[in-house]
Motif scaffolding. Structure first.
Motif: not given
Length: 79
Positions: A3-10, A22-31, A58-60, A63-66
């Motif tokens: 259940d490790d969480k990773f951060d992708l800096i915007i 849009e990305i927050e709504e499309q993927y299982d991520v939180e800002v 996996e999700v991050v 998101v990075q690619e998108d």
């Protein structure tokens, strides 16, 4: 499974804000807010709060690619 969480800096100044929503709504991520030291321009060593997407690895990675594709389309004017 972990259940490790990773951060992708915007990147600062990512246009437009709707892209983030849009990305927050499309993927299982939180800002979230992340404090990071900056090492460029006239902000050398300054600590700033930056936005990040937080989710599973996996999700991050998706998101990075998108996000990259959306930014590339925005900059080239093809969005």
């Amino acid at each position: 499974m972990t259940d490790d969480k990773f951060d992708l800096i915007i990147p600062p100044g990512v246009p437009p804000r709707s892209m983030i929503y849009e990305i927050e709504e499309q993927y299982d991520v939180e800002v979230v807010m992340r404090k990071r030291q900056l090492y460029f321009a006239n902000m050398e060593g300054d600590t700033r709060e930056l936005l990040a997407f937080r989710g599973t690895r996996e999700v991050v990675e998706k998101v990075q690619e998108d996000l990259y594709n959306r930014l590339e389309a925005y900059v080239s004017g093809t969005d």
